[in-house]
Design an enzyme around this catalytic site. Structure first.
Site: not given
Length: 434
Positions: A219, A223, A247-248, A291
């Protein structure tokens, strides 16, 4: 990120005014994810994966806390306690499968998040700290996932702990001491289970704390975006809410659908059948494999087969850890002023070669330790280090990037990521992605 045109929280209700004046949590949330946080208007769906990683972490924490209420960290009963969770605890099967498959979903999301950062240059100034904290989160996740894999105390859990901790004994002088300290003894047993269980329970909360620092660091500069061009004016941004919360939300819905499909229709697809056999120190599995999200690093570990000055085992350990640690230095290895690979054709080619190389490493890491796979691992491991230590610095110094758009708005209006911008510009040095 602070812009003069950013909206600021001003509570109207007397109760909210009273709360905000004494504990400015509403103001903090609004400025962090609401209309008070402007973001570039051209973010694509690859910018959803940070939110998805946060959602996956919360799934892991919630399911992990409930599972811990029923798990017994004792070698004599650990396997049976997991089976009891599956059969006797209300919705225990759902919690256990959600936790196990949630780890795979979490790592898958983070891998995509990392490769998005590599493609769009998210590690470049002024976001170096965001990238460095992200690598710390990745290391913590790997440690947490490894210790969690040991807890079911099946065959693959036991022998995975035996093999991976055994590599520490390759460190000259202090290696065996470190291994005994990690295990609490000379072999995986009750002491190791208790240690791994305690750390596996603790580390997700440490990860959550580092994620808060990661978001805080983000922040400050704000971004990034697909063009790599910084925000220059109000028209380059939109409020985070409602544009990107919507959108998220869509991305989260898709994520949960995929997660639910895996959870309800193929819950054991990403696991190993041998881990449903109780741990037996006297019976070694034919093929010990971790894994899937460890396979690329496991391939690098196994790629060293010849002693050269130091034992091959130690070379493998150094290379495995070095393959992650060199990501810390990436902001200074790549000196190109242009961030986005959309404007760096040579780097873009190298990026896709790296993606293919990591997929080859993953395939070889999950394959048996046979000569053909070992040779392929050696070639792929050599290219991995060549990419970061040689090719990226050379390309960043010599590559001639394509011209950048003048602004994010110009790129949005003209075409995808400014790909058609300034086609008639006079050939010259590209505009700096400041």
């Amino acid at each position: 990120m602070s812009f003069p045109w950013a909206q600021h929280y001003a509570p109207k209700h007397p109760l909210m005014q009273w709360v905000d004046s004494r504990l400015p949590l509403p103001r903090f949330v609004y400025n962090a994810i609401g209309g008070g946080y402007p973001v570039p208007r051209n973010l694509n769906y690859f910018w959803n994966f940070g939110i998805l990683a946060g959602a996956a972490l919360m799934i892991q924490i919630v399911t992990g806390v409930v599972l811990a209420m029923h798990y017994a960290a004792n070698g004599a009963v650990a396997f049976d306690s997991v089976e009891s969770i599956m059969r006797d605890v209300n919705a225990g099967w759902f919690l256990r499968y959600a936790h196990a498959n949630g780890a795979s979903m979490f790592l898958a999301v983070v891998y995509i998040h990392i490769f998005r950062g590599l493609y769009y240059g998210s590690y470049k100034a002024p976001r170096e700290m965001v990238w460095l904290l992200g690598v710390v989160i990745f290391l913590l996740m790997m440690a947490t996932a490894f210790m969690g894999y040991v807890l079911p105390w099946g065959q693959m859990s036991f022998w995975g702990a035996q093999v991976i901790t055994g590599f520490f004994s390759a460190i000259p002088g202090v290696g065996e001491t470190i291994r005994i300290w990690l295990l609490g003894g000379y072999a995986p047993d009750n002491a190791a289970l208790n240690r791994f269980f305690s750390l596996h329970y603790l580390l997700p909360f440490v990860i959550l704390g580092v994620i808060i620092l990661h978001i805080w660091a983000l922040h400050i500069p704000g971004s990034g975006n697909p063009t790599g061009v910084e925000v220059k004016a109000e028209q380059d941004t939109v409020p985070f809410h409602p544009y990107y919360t919507a959108k998220d939300g869509f991305g989260l819905g898709v994520f949960l659908i995929i997660f639910a499909a895996l959870l309800f229709f193929a819950p054991n697809y990403l696991g190993h059948a041998d881990n449903y056999i109780p741990a037996n120190p006297l019976s070694t599995p034919a093929h010990i494999v971790p894994e899937w999200y460890f396979w690329p690093f496991y391939a690098i570990l196994r790629a060293f087969t010849v002693d050269f000055i130091i034992p091959a085992k130690l070379w493998g350990v150094l290379a495995m850890f070095g393959s992650i640690l060199l990501l810390f230095f990436l902001p200074w290895l790549d000196r190109s002023p242009v961030r986005s690979a959309n404007f760096r054709p040579v780097y873009r080619t190298l990026f896709w070669m790296l993606v293919l190389d990591v997929l080859v490493l993953g395939f070889c890491g999950g394959a048996p330790a046979e000569p053909a796979y070992i040779i392929a691992s050696q070639i792929a491991a050599a290219y991995y280090f060549l990419h970061f230590l040689v090719l990226v610095p050379i390309v960043s110094a010599l590559e001639r990037p394509r011209p950048l758009p003048n602004s994010i708005t110009e790129a949005v209006l003209e075409g995808k990521s400014g790909s058609r911008m300034r086609e008639t510009a006079v050939t010259g040095a590209p505009a700096a992605a400041e």
